[in-house]
Design a protein around this motif. Structure first.
Motif, PDB file in Angstrom:
ATOM      1  N   PRO A   1      43.704  52.268  30.274  1.00 54.10           N
ATOM      2  CA  PRO A   1      43.679  52.117  28.814  1.00 54.10           C
ATOM      3  C   PRO A   1      44.355  50.843  28.320  1.00 54.10           C
ATOM      4  O   PRO A   1      44.144  50.429  27.183  1.00 54.10           O
ATOM      5  N   ASP A   2      45.157  50.193  29.186  1.00 48.03           N
ATOM      6  CA  ASP A   2      45.846  48.965  28.792  1.00 48.03           C
ATOM      7  C   ASP A   2      45.056  47.698  29.110  1.00 48.03           C
ATOM      8  O   ASP A   2      45.556  46.588  28.906  1.00 48.03           O
ATOM      9  N   THR A   3      43.824  47.843  29.601  1.00 45.99           N
ATOM     10  CA  THR A   3      43.023  46.660  29.909  1.00 45.99           C
ATOM     11  C   THR A   3      42.791  45.846  28.639  1.00 45.99           C
ATOM     12  O   THR A   3      42.366  46.378  27.620  1.00 45.99           O
ATOM     13  N   ASP A   4      43.093  44.561  28.711  1.00 47.74           N
ATOM     14  CA  ASP A   4      42.849  43.639  27.602  1.00 47.74           C
ATOM     15  C   ASP A   4      41.482  42.993  27.840  1.00 47.74           C
ATOM     16  O   ASP A   4      41.360  42.017  28.578  1.00 47.74           O
ATOM     17  N   TRP A   5      40.459  43.569  27.213  1.00 43.23           N
ATOM     18  CA  TRP A   5      39.085  43.123  27.453  1.00 43.23           C
ATOM     19  C   TRP A   5      38.845  41.696  26.974  1.00 43.23           C
ATOM     20  O   TRP A   5      37.896  41.048  27.426  1.00 43.23           O
ATOM     21  N   SER A   6      39.724  41.172  26.120  1.00 41.53           N
ATOM     22  CA  SER A   6      39.560  39.787  25.671  1.00 41.53           C
ATOM     23  C   SER A   6      39.904  38.795  26.788  1.00 41.53           C
ATOM     24  O   SER A   6      39.529  37.624  26.709  1.00 41.53           O
ATOM     25  N   LYS A   7      40.610  39.259  27.836  1.00 46.94           N
ATOM     26  CA  LYS A   7      40.999  38.385  28.936  1.00 46.94           C
ATOM     27  C   LYS A   7      40.206  38.640  30.214  1.00 46.94           C
ATOM     28  O   LYS A   7      40.251  37.835  31.141  1.00 46.94           O
ATOM     29  N   VAL A   8      39.511  39.756  30.294  1.00 49.67           N
ATOM     30  CA  VAL A   8      38.792  40.104  31.523  1.00 49.67           C
ATOM     31  C   VAL A   8      37.787  39.011  31.866  1.00 49.67           C
ATOM     32  O   VAL A   8      37.074  38.500  31.009  1.00 49.67           O
ATOM     33  N   ASP A   9      37.754  38.621  33.155  1.00 47.70           N
ATOM     34  CA  ASP A   9      36.892  37.526  33.607  1.00 47.70           C
ATOM     35  C   ASP A   9      36.230  37.901  34.938  1.00 47.70           C
ATOM     36  O   ASP A   9      36.658  37.468  36.007  1.00 47.70           O
ATOM     37  N   ILE A  10      35.204  38.704  34.852  1.00 48.69           N
ATOM     38  CA  ILE A  10      34.481  39.131  36.050  1.00 48.69           C
ATOM     39  C   ILE A  10      33.779  37.937  36.696  1.00 48.69           C
ATOM     40  O   ILE A  10      33.633  37.872  37.925  1.00 48.69           O
ATOM     41  N   ALA A  11      33.389  36.949  35.902  1.00 48.77           N
ATOM     42  CA  ALA A  11      32.742  35.756  36.457  1.00 48.77           C
ATOM     43  C   ALA A  11      33.683  35.020  37.413  1.00 48.77           C
ATOM     44  O   ALA A  11      33.247  34.499  38.447  1.00 48.77           O
ATOM     45  N   ALA A  12      34.986  34.972  37.105  1.00 51.22           N
ATOM     46  CA  ALA A  12      35.955  34.321  37.997  1.00 51.22           C
ATOM     47  C   ALA A  12      36.074  35.090  39.307  1.00 51.22           C
ATOM     48  O   ALA A  12      36.145  34.489  40.386  1.00 51.22           O
ATOM     49  N   LEU A  13      36.073  36.415  39.224  1.00 56.00           N
ATOM     50  CA  LEU A  13      36.111  37.229  40.435  1.00 56.00           C
ATOM     51  C   LEU A  13      34.855  36.992  41.267  1.00 56.00           C
ATOM     52  O   LEU A  13      34.932  36.803  42.478  1.00 56.00           O
ATOM     53  N   ARG A  14      33.708  36.968  40.625  1.00 54.16           N
ATOM     54  CA  ARG A  14      32.455  36.726  41.352  1.00 54.16           C
ATOM     55  C   ARG A  14      32.471  35.359  42.037  1.00 54.16           C
ATOM     56  O   ARG A  14      32.079  35.227  43.195  1.00 54.16           O
ATOM     57  N   ALA A  15      32.961  34.333  41.336  1.00 52.42           N
ATOM     58  CA  ALA A  15      33.032  32.989  41.922  1.00 52.42           C
ATOM     59  C   ALA A  15      33.925  32.995  43.164  1.00 52.42           C
ATOM     60  O   ALA A  15      33.610  32.357  44.172  1.00 52.42           O
ATOM     61  N   HIS A  16      35.025  33.729  43.104  1.00 52.22           N
ATOM     62  CA  HIS A  16      35.920  33.828  44.258  1.00 52.22           C
ATOM     63  C   HIS A  16      35.227  34.553  45.413  1.00 52.22           C
ATOM     64  O   HIS A  16      35.355  34.143  46.579  1.00 52.22           O
ATOM     65  N   LEU A  17      34.496  35.613  45.111  1.00 50.12           N
ATOM     66  CA  LEU A  17      33.780  36.343  46.156  1.00 50.12           C
ATOM     67  C   LEU A  17      32.687  35.476  46.781  1.00 50.12           C
ATOM     68  O   LEU A  17      32.437  35.559  47.988  1.00 50.12           O
TER      69      LEU A  17
ATOM     70  N   HIS B   1      44.917  40.136  44.328  1.00 52.31           N
ATOM     71  CA  HIS B   1      44.402  38.856  43.829  1.00 52.31           C
ATOM     72  C   HIS B   1      43.083  39.071  43.094  1.00 52.31           C
ATOM     73  O   HIS B   1      42.853  38.507  42.012  1.00 52.31           O
ATOM     74  N   HIS B   2      42.212  39.896  43.647  1.00 50.82           N
ATOM     75  CA  HIS B   2      40.917  40.155  43.009  1.00 50.82           C
ATOM     76  C   HIS B   2      41.102  40.845  41.657  1.00 50.82           C
ATOM     77  O   HIS B   2      40.442  40.491  40.676  1.00 50.82           O
ATOM     78  N   LEU B   3      42.007  41.816  41.605  1.00 47.69           N
ATOM     79  CA  LEU B   3      42.268  42.499  40.338  1.00 47.69           C
ATOM     80  C   LEU B   3      42.867  41.527  39.320  1.00 47.69           C
ATOM     81  O   LEU B   3      42.493  41.536  38.144  1.00 47.69           O
ATOM     82  N   ALA B   4      43.774  40.653  39.767  1.00 47.44           N
ATOM     83  CA  ALA B   4      44.376  39.668  38.860  1.00 47.44           C
ATOM     84  C   ALA B   4      43.318  38.705  38.327  1.00 47.44           C
ATOM     85  O   ALA B   4      43.305  38.387  37.130  1.00 47.44           O
ATOM     86  N   LEU B   5      42.412  38.247  39.186  1.00 51.02           N
ATOM     87  CA  LEU B   5      41.328  37.376  38.723  1.00 51.02           C
ATOM     88  C   LEU B   5      40.489  38.063  37.661  1.00 51.02           C
ATOM     89  O   LEU B   5      40.156  37.471  36.635  1.00 51.02           O
ATOM     90  N   ALA B   6      40.127  39.316  37.920  1.00 53.59           N
ATOM     91  CA  ALA B   6      39.299  40.058  36.965  1.00 53.59           C
ATOM     92  C   ALA B   6      40.013  40.268  35.641  1.00 53.59           C
ATOM     93  O   ALA B   6      39.394  40.285  34.584  1.00 53.59           O
ATOM     94  N   ARG B   7      41.339  40.392  35.676  1.00 51.90           N
ATOM     95  CA  ARG B   7      42.123  40.574  34.440  1.00 51.90           C
ATOM     96  C   ARG B   7      42.363  39.262  33.710  1.00 51.90           C
ATOM     97  O   ARG B   7      42.971  39.220  32.667  1.00 51.90           O
ATOM     98  N   GLY B   8      41.870  38.152  34.296  1.00 50.73           N
ATOM     99  CA  GLY B   8      42.022  36.860  33.650  1.00 50.73           C
ATOM    100  C   GLY B   8      43.295  36.145  34.027  1.00 50.73           C
ATOM    101  O   GLY B   8      43.673  35.155  33.389  1.00 50.73           O
ATOM    102  N   LEU B   9      43.982  36.604  35.089  1.00 50.99           N
ATOM    103  CA  LEU B   9      45.198  35.952  35.562  1.00 50.99           C
ATOM    104  C   LEU B   9      44.816  35.033  36.709  1.00 50.99           C
ATOM    105  O   LEU B   9      44.080  35.417  37.603  1.00 50.99           O
ATOM    106  N   ARG B  10      45.327  33.827  36.731  1.00 49.42           N
ATOM    107  CA  ARG B  10      44.920  32.818  37.714  1.00 49.42           C
ATOM    108  C   ARG B  10      45.961  32.601  38.794  1.00 49.42           C
ATOM    109  O   ARG B  10      46.297  31.483  39.105  1.00 49.42           O
ATOM    110  N   SER B  11      46.501  33.649  39.365  1.00 48.02           N
ATOM    111  CA  SER B  11      47.509  33.454  40.412  1.00 48.02           C
ATOM    112  C   SER B  11      46.970  33.989  41.720  1.00 48.02           C
ATOM    113  O   SER B  11      46.140  34.874  41.746  1.00 48.02           O
ATOM    114  N   HIS B  12      47.445  33.408  42.843  1.00 44.18           N
ATOM    115  CA  HIS B  12      47.062  33.917  44.157  1.00 44.18           C
ATOM    116  C   HIS B  12      48.225  34.720  44.692  1.00 44.18           C
ATOM    117  O   HIS B  12      49.349  34.286  44.641  1.00 44.18           O
TER     118      HIS B  12
END
Length: 194
Positions: free
Chosen positions: A71-87, A183-194
Motif C-alpha cells: 500500500p506504500d508504493t509510490d506509483w509516481s516513481k515506479v519505473d518498470i522500464a528501468a527494470l526491463r532495461a536492466h534485465l 536491486h531489481h525491486l529498487a529499480l522498479a521503485r524508481g531508486l537508482r542504486s546497486h
C-alpha cells in the motif's frame, strides 16, 4: 469439436498462430465457459505452474505483484522500464559476452568483451557487480574498464578460494549473491542504486 473446427484448429496450429494445447483445452471447456482464460484458471483442481513465462517476463510480473500488494508504493516513481532495461542488459551479458581468464599466483583475471549492446551491458554491470563481490568476499575484487569491455580481477588468500573462482568462472561469479533481487525491486521503485 466438429470437423470444420478441427480443420481450422489444425491449420492455425500449423501456421503457428495458436499453440496446440490451446485447442485441446478449448475442446474440453464447457459451453458456458466458452473456452476463455477463466475456464482454464482452475483446470479441474489441477495445480498451475508457478512460472509465468520467459524469465524477464516472470521477474517483472513478480515485481508488479509486489508493488501492487504494497500500500506504500509510490506509483509516481515506479519505473518498470528501468527494470526491463536492466534485465535486457543481464540477458545480453550472460548470453552475448565473451570471457577468457588467466591465473597469476593467487589472482584470476577475466577479460570480458563484447560489441554494441553487449559491450554496454558489460561496462554497466561488471564494475557494479565487482563491488558487491568485493564486499561479500572471500576475494578482493577489482574491475577495470577497457575499450573492449572489462577486466575483472579476483585475488584469493587461499588456494581453495582461487579454485572456487576458477570453477565458477565469470558467468557463475556474475550470478553469485543475493543482491540482485533487492536491486531489481529498487529499480522498479524508481531508486537508482546497486
Amino acid at each position: 469439436m466438429n470437423r470444420l473446427s478441427l480443420i481450422i484448429a489444425v491449420l492455425a496450429v500449423l501456421a503457428g498462430a495458436v499453440p496446440l494445447y490451446h485447442w485441446f483445452a478449448a475442446s474440453d471447456a464447457t459451453p458456458a465457459a466458452g473456452g476463455n482464460h477463466e475456464a482454464h484458471a482452475n483446470h479441474g483442481g489441477t495445480a498451475l505452474p508457478d512460472e509465468s513465462g520467459q524469465s524477464a517476463f516472470a521477474a517483472i510480473a513478480e515485481i508488479v505483484d509486489m508493488l501492487e500488494a504494497d500500500p506504500d508504493t509510490d506509483w509516481s516513481k515506479v519505473d518498470i522500464a528501468a527494470l526491463r532495461a536492466h534485465l535486457v542488459d543481464m540477458n545480453s551479458l550472460m548470453l552475448g559476452a565473451k570471457a577468457s581468464s588467466t591465473v597469476e599466483e593467487k589472482t584470476i583475471r577475466f577479460r570480458i568483451e563484447g560489441e554494441a549492446g553487449v559491450l554496454r551491458a558489460i561496462q554497466a554491470m561488471v564494475p557494479a557487480h565487482a563491488a558487491e563481490l568485493d564486499k561479500a568476499g572471500p576475494w578482493t575484487v577489482e574491475a577495470d574498464t577497457i575499450s573492449e569491455g572489462v577486466i575483472l580481477s579476483l585475488t584469493s588468500e587461499t588456494d581453495a578460494d582461487l579454485e572456487k573462482a576458477r570453477a565458477l568462472g565469470f558467468f557463475g561469479l556474475m550470478a553469485k549473491g543475493s543482491h540482485h533481487q533487492p536491486h531489481h525491486l529498487a529499480l522498479a521503485r524508481g531508486l537508482r542504486s546497486h
